[in-house]
Design a protein around this motif. Structure first.
Motif, PDB file in Angstrom:
ATOM      1  N   ARG A  55       0.860  -1.184   0.000  1.00 47.62           N
ATOM      2  CA  ARG A  55       0.000   0.000   0.000  1.00 47.62           C
ATOM      3  C   ARG A  55       0.895   1.233   0.000  1.00 47.62           C
ATOM      4  O   ARG A  55       1.735   1.395   0.880  1.00 47.62           O
ATOM      5  N   LEU A  56       0.700   2.090  -0.989  1.00 46.85           N
ATOM      6  CA  LEU A  56       1.432   3.345  -1.076  1.00 46.85           C
ATOM      7  C   LEU A  56       0.473   4.465  -0.697  1.00 46.85           C
ATOM      8  O   LEU A  56      -0.593   4.618  -1.290  1.00 46.85           O
ATOM      9  N   TRP A  57       0.860   5.245   0.321  1.00 47.93           N
ATOM     10  CA  TRP A  57       0.033   6.364   0.782  1.00 47.93           C
ATOM     11  C   TRP A  57       0.516   7.651   0.134  1.00 47.93           C
ATOM     12  O   TRP A  57       1.685   8.031   0.275  1.00 47.93           O
ATOM     13  N   VAL A  58      -0.383   8.311  -0.593  1.00 49.80           N
ATOM     14  CA  VAL A  58      -0.028   9.543  -1.311  1.00 49.80           C
ATOM     15  C   VAL A  58      -1.098  10.610  -1.048  1.00 49.80           C
ATOM     16  O   VAL A  58      -2.222  10.284  -0.657  1.00 49.80           O
ATOM     17  N   PRO A  59      -0.779  11.877  -1.275  1.00 48.14           N
ATOM     18  CA  PRO A  59      -1.768  12.936  -1.051  1.00 48.14           C
ATOM     19  C   PRO A  59      -2.981  12.810  -1.985  1.00 48.14           C
ATOM     20  O   PRO A  59      -2.834  12.536  -3.173  1.00 48.14           O
ATOM     21  N   SER A  60      -4.146  13.013  -1.426  1.00 49.09           N
ATOM     22  CA  SER A  60      -5.367  13.046  -2.231  1.00 49.09           C
ATOM     23  C   SER A  60      -5.360  14.281  -3.126  1.00 49.09           C
ATOM     24  O   SER A  60      -4.770  15.310  -2.784  1.00 49.09           O
ATOM     25  N   LEU A  61      -6.043  14.171  -4.261  1.00 46.84           N
ATOM     26  CA  LEU A  61      -6.176  15.322  -5.150  1.00 46.84           C
ATOM     27  C   LEU A  61      -7.429  16.134  -4.847  1.00 46.84           C
ATOM     28  O   LEU A  61      -7.631  17.204  -5.428  1.00 46.84           O
ATOM     29  N   THR A  62      -8.273  15.631  -3.942  1.00 44.39           N
ATOM     30  CA  THR A  62      -9.555  16.291  -3.683  1.00 44.39           C
ATOM     31  C   THR A  62      -9.757  16.693  -2.230  1.00 44.39           C
ATOM     32  O   THR A  62     -10.794  17.259  -1.880  1.00 44.39           O
ATOM     33  N   SER A  63      -8.784  16.371  -1.362  1.00 42.60           N
ATOM     34  CA  SER A  63      -8.900  16.733   0.047  1.00 42.60           C
ATOM     35  C   SER A  63      -7.512  16.882   0.642  1.00 42.60           C
ATOM     36  O   SER A  63      -6.503  16.717  -0.060  1.00 42.60           O
ATOM     37  N   ASP A  64      -7.459  17.180   1.950  1.00 46.35           N
ATOM     38  CA  ASP A  64      -6.164  17.323   2.600  1.00 46.35           C
ATOM     39  C   ASP A  64      -5.715  16.013   3.236  1.00 46.35           C
ATOM     40  O   ASP A  64      -4.799  16.005   4.068  1.00 46.35           O
ATOM     41  N   LYS A  65      -6.330  14.894   2.849  1.00 48.42           N
ATOM     42  CA  LYS A  65      -5.990  13.596   3.411  1.00 48.42           C
ATOM     43  C   LYS A  65      -5.048  12.828   2.480  1.00 48.42           C
ATOM     44  O   LYS A  65      -4.739  13.279   1.380  1.00 48.42           O
ATOM     45  N   VAL A  66      -4.607  11.679   2.954  1.00 48.84           N
ATOM     46  CA  VAL A  66      -3.835  10.785   2.109  1.00 48.84           C
ATOM     47  C   VAL A  66      -4.718   9.609   1.708  1.00 48.84           C
ATOM     48  O   VAL A  66      -5.661   9.253   2.421  1.00 48.84           O
ATOM     49  N   VAL A  67      -4.415   9.018   0.555  1.00 51.29           N
ATOM     50  CA  VAL A  67      -5.159   7.863   0.068  1.00 51.29           C
ATOM     51  C   VAL A  67      -4.165   6.761  -0.268  1.00 51.29           C
ATOM     52  O   VAL A  67      -2.978   7.021  -0.482  1.00 51.29           O
ATOM     53  N   ALA A 235      -8.294 -13.810 -10.986  1.00 53.58           N
ATOM     54  CA  ALA A 235      -8.531 -12.575 -11.732  1.00 53.58           C
ATOM     55  C   ALA A 235      -8.888 -11.473 -10.755  1.00 53.58           C
ATOM     56  O   ALA A 235      -9.776 -11.646  -9.922  1.00 53.58           O
ATOM     57  N   GLN A 236      -8.201 -10.346 -10.861  1.00 51.86           N
ATOM     58  CA  GLN A 236      -8.345  -9.285  -9.866  1.00 51.86           C
ATOM     59  C   GLN A 236      -8.516  -7.918 -10.518  1.00 51.86           C
ATOM     60  O   GLN A 236      -7.737  -7.523 -11.385  1.00 51.86           O
ATOM     61  N   ASN A 237      -9.541  -7.189 -10.072  1.00 48.27           N
ATOM     62  CA  ASN A 237      -9.735  -5.816 -10.542  1.00 48.27           C
ATOM     63  C   ASN A 237      -8.681  -4.906  -9.918  1.00 48.27           C
ATOM     64  O   ASN A 237      -8.497  -4.903  -8.706  1.00 48.27           O
ATOM     65  N   TYR A 238      -8.021  -4.114 -10.759  1.00 49.74           N
ATOM     66  CA  TYR A 238      -7.087  -3.110 -10.272  1.00 49.74           C
ATOM     67  C   TYR A 238      -7.716  -1.717 -10.260  1.00 49.74           C
ATOM     68  O   TYR A 238      -7.401  -0.902  -9.411  1.00 49.74           O
ATOM     69  N   TRP A 239      -8.570  -1.452 -11.253  1.00 50.36           N
ATOM     70  CA  TRP A 239      -9.145  -0.119 -11.364  1.00 50.36           C
ATOM     71  C   TRP A 239     -10.436  -0.190 -12.153  1.00 50.36           C
ATOM     72  O   TRP A 239     -10.726  -1.219 -12.789  1.00 50.36           O
ATOM     73  N   ILE A 240     -11.217   0.899 -12.129  1.00 50.39           N
ATOM     74  CA  ILE A 240     -12.507   0.968 -12.798  1.00 50.39           C
ATOM     75  C   ILE A 240     -12.509   2.190 -13.718  1.00 50.39           C
ATOM     76  O   ILE A 240     -12.257   3.309 -13.279  1.00 50.39           O
ATOM     77  N   GLN A 241     -12.765   1.964 -14.990  1.00 51.48           N
ATOM     78  CA  GLN A 241     -12.795   3.061 -15.957  1.00 51.48           C
ATOM     79  C   GLN A 241     -13.803   4.134 -15.535  1.00 51.48           C
ATOM     80  O   GLN A 241     -14.967   3.836 -15.218  1.00 51.48           O
ATOM     81  N   GLY A 242     -13.349   5.389 -15.480  1.00 54.49           N
ATOM     82  CA  GLY A 242     -14.235   6.500 -15.154  1.00 54.49           C
ATOM     83  C   GLY A 242     -14.401   6.770 -13.672  1.00 54.49           C
ATOM     84  O   GLY A 242     -15.091   7.726 -13.303  1.00 54.49           O
ATOM     85  N   TYR A 243     -13.777   5.948 -12.814  1.00 58.92           N
ATOM     86  CA  TYR A 243     -13.923   6.133 -11.361  1.00 58.92           C
ATOM     87  C   TYR A 243     -12.597   6.541 -10.758  1.00 58.92           C
ATOM     88  O   TYR A 243     -11.573   5.902 -10.978  1.00 58.92           O
ATOM     89  N   ASN A 244     -12.600   7.605  -9.992  1.00 57.70           N
ATOM     90  CA  ASN A 244     -11.388   8.107  -9.352  1.00 57.70           C
ATOM     91  C   ASN A 244     -11.676   8.357  -7.877  1.00 57.70           C
ATOM     92  O   ASN A 244     -12.387   9.295  -7.541  1.00 57.70           O
ATOM     93  N   ALA A 245     -11.141   7.496  -7.025  1.00 59.92           N
ATOM     94  CA  ALA A 245     -11.396   7.616  -5.592  1.00 59.92           C
ATOM     95  C   ALA A 245     -10.329   8.473  -4.925  1.00 59.92           C
ATOM     96  O   ALA A 245      -9.475   8.000  -4.192  1.00 59.92           O
ATOM     97  N   GLY A 246     -10.360   9.758  -5.171  1.00 61.69           N
ATOM     98  CA  GLY A 246      -9.452  10.623  -4.444  1.00 61.69           C
ATOM     99  C   GLY A 246      -8.479  11.404  -5.244  1.00 61.69           C
ATOM    100  O   GLY A 246      -7.659  12.093  -4.697  1.00 61.69           O
TER     101      GLY A 246
END
Length: 246
Positions: A55-67, A235-246
């Protein structure tokens, strides 16, 4: 920077965060970046295995939290306490890609272990690997840990002109094909159908990851057409087209 509730849950579960510092940045293509990090003691606490991720913790683009975002550990050097992470510098840019784009030597972040563990049956004779470029790091670890006499088939979804420059741990027993991006994953399934033998042996293992619809298509192909039970595919989902969580 404000705390993320997930960090509190993980801390309660005994998951420890480690500070990591960037020691090298390499652009393998203009849109695919490898970052080398130093995190003394981090690798001492985990058992290395194919597709191992952190898990890599990086700054959110939409808040002052990390994601958090998950990334496959590459080129681990336990003695030196160093490892690499690969980033697809996609658009629109998410928080991890934004962090990677701005990373220079000395940039820091926090990383944490994950409990997941995957092994490849040493009796596997046909290893099938599929995904988009976000799955490429994990695909490489699968190739590196494959049984010596296994035949490997890899299908990667990408249409960049320079994708041949991407790192791929292929040997003489590996067949690699590229599939054009589409909205359903049908091109990847077609690539698998074209590359696999008509008679698939019992000692086969299929692994796939990437965008959700691509993964769904490959999973249905594995279960339906190939008739693989749950022990012979993952089989594992890595990401969802059109969805950005943070």
């Amino acid at each position: 920077m404000a705390a993320n509730w997930q960090r509190g849950v993980l801390k309660a579960m005994g998951v420890k965060n480690h500070s990591a510092r960037v020691i090298d940045v390499t652009d393998l293509t203009p849109w695919y970046r490898r970052i080398r990090l130093s995190a003394p003691g981090f690798l001492d606490e985990i058992a290395l295995h194919p597709t191992i991720w952190l898990r890599l913790w990086v700054p959110s683009l939409t808040s002052d939290k990390v994601v958090q975002r998950g990334y496959t550990i590459l080129e681990p050097d336990v003695a030196a306490g160093e490892f690499s992470l690969d980033f697809v510098l996609h658009e629109p840019t998410g928080p991890a890609a934004a962090w990677a784009k701005s990373a220079v030597v000395g940039t820091t972040a926090e990383v944490a272990h994950t409990p997941q563990r995957l092994t490849i049956d040493p009796q596997t004779r046909l290893l099938v690997l599929a995904g988009d470029t976000t799955a490429l790091p994990a695909i490489n670890t699968m190739l590196q840990h494959a049984p010596e006499d296994a035949v490997k088939h890899v299908v990667v979804q990408d249409d960049h002109d320079d994708h041949e420059a991407l790192p791929l741990a292929a040997d003489a027993r590996t067949t690699v094909s590229w599939a054009a991006p589409d909205a359903t994953g049908a091109s990847v399934v077609a690539g698998l159908q074209a590359s696999l033998p008509h008679e698939v042996p019992d000692a086969v293992y299929l692994w796939a990851a990437g965008e959700r619809k691509l993964v769904k298509a490959v999973r249905e192909y594995a279960r339906g057409t190939l008739g693989l039970d749950r022990h012979r595919h993952h089989a594992q989902n890595y990401w969802i087209q059109g969805y950005n969580a943070g």
